[in-house]
Design a protein around this motif. Structure first.
Motif, mmCIF file in Angstrom:
data_model
loop_
_atom_site.group_PDB
_atom_site.id
_atom_site.type_symbol
_atom_site.label_atom_id
_atom_site.label_comp_id
_atom_site.label_asym_id
_atom_site.label_seq_id
_atom_site.Cartn_x
_atom_site.Cartn_y
_atom_site.Cartn_z
ATOM 1 N N ILE A 193 34.525 27.617 41.365
ATOM 2 C CA ILE A 193 35.918 28.782 41.947
ATOM 3 C C ILE A 193 35.010 27.569 43.518
ATOM 4 O O ILE A 193 34.100 28.127 43.917
ATOM 5 C CB ILE A 193 35.760 30.032 41.416
ATOM 6 N N ASP B 39 38.638 28.419 47.873
ATOM 7 C CA ASP B 39 39.430 29.492 46.767
ATOM 8 C C ASP B 39 39.637 30.703 47.117
ATOM 9 O O ASP B 39 37.940 31.038 47.170
ATOM 10 C CB ASP B 39 39.087 29.243 45.350
ATOM 11 N N MET C 83 39.525 33.415 45.948
ATOM 12 C CA MET C 83 39.086 33.950 44.799
ATOM 13 C C MET C 83 37.685 34.424 45.381
ATOM 14 O O MET C 83 36.933 35.001 44.426
ATOM 15 C CB MET C 83 38.705 33.589 43.523
ATOM 16 N N ASN D 286 35.959 36.931 46.633
ATOM 17 C CA ASN D 286 36.069 38.257 46.374
ATOM 18 C C ASN D 286 34.585 38.684 45.482
ATOM 19 O O ASN D 286 34.093 38.051 45.051
ATOM 20 C CB ASN D 286 36.946 38.036 44.663
ATOM 21 N N TYR E 176 32.540 41.286 43.175
ATOM 22 C CA TYR E 176 32.559 41.580 42.091
ATOM 23 C C TYR E 176 31.621 42.804 41.960
ATOM 24 O O TYR E 176 30.896 42.960 42.683
ATOM 25 C CB TYR E 176 31.635 40.288 41.039
ATOM 26 N N HIS F 54 28.324 38.994 46.180
ATOM 27 C CA HIS F 54 29.027 37.668 45.674
ATOM 28 C C HIS F 54 28.275 37.139 44.556
ATOM 29 O O HIS F 54 27.010 37.193 45.045
ATOM 30 C CB HIS F 54 29.699 36.744 46.280
#
Length: 87
Positions: free
Chosen positions: A4, A8, A10, A13, A15, A60
């Motif tokens: 990734i 991107d 994502m 994001n 976690y 992240h």
């Protein structure tokens, strides 16, 4: 598995990780005693604390553990213990 990239959506994001143990001072003290028990000195215990905490404290997932070295320094014992105590 795929990489990734930073472009991107994502990539941004966060976690999450859930632990089934209630966090508290007693649990922290037990972990500290265990780390001091399995290391030669307080410096080794502090390094193990950082080893386990670093990936979990990042917003992240961009860090992970890398354990390497010649035989006989406890890598297998450490990872075997984690495997036995993890659900």
């Amino acid at each position: 598995m795929q990489r990734i990239g930073s472009d991107d959506p994502m990539f941004g994001n966060p976690y999450e990780i859930s632990l089934d143990a209630a966090y508290g001072d007693n649990l922290v003290a037990q972990a500290g005693h265990l780390l001091h028990f399995v290391t030669a000195d307080s410096h080794g215990a502090e390094n193990l604390e950082r080893l386990f905490a670093a990936p979990l404290l990042q917003p992240h997932l961009h860090l992970f553990w890398v354990i390497y070295g010649g035989g006989g320094n406890g890598k297998g014992i450490l990872l075997g213990s984690l495997r036995q105590t993890s659900p």
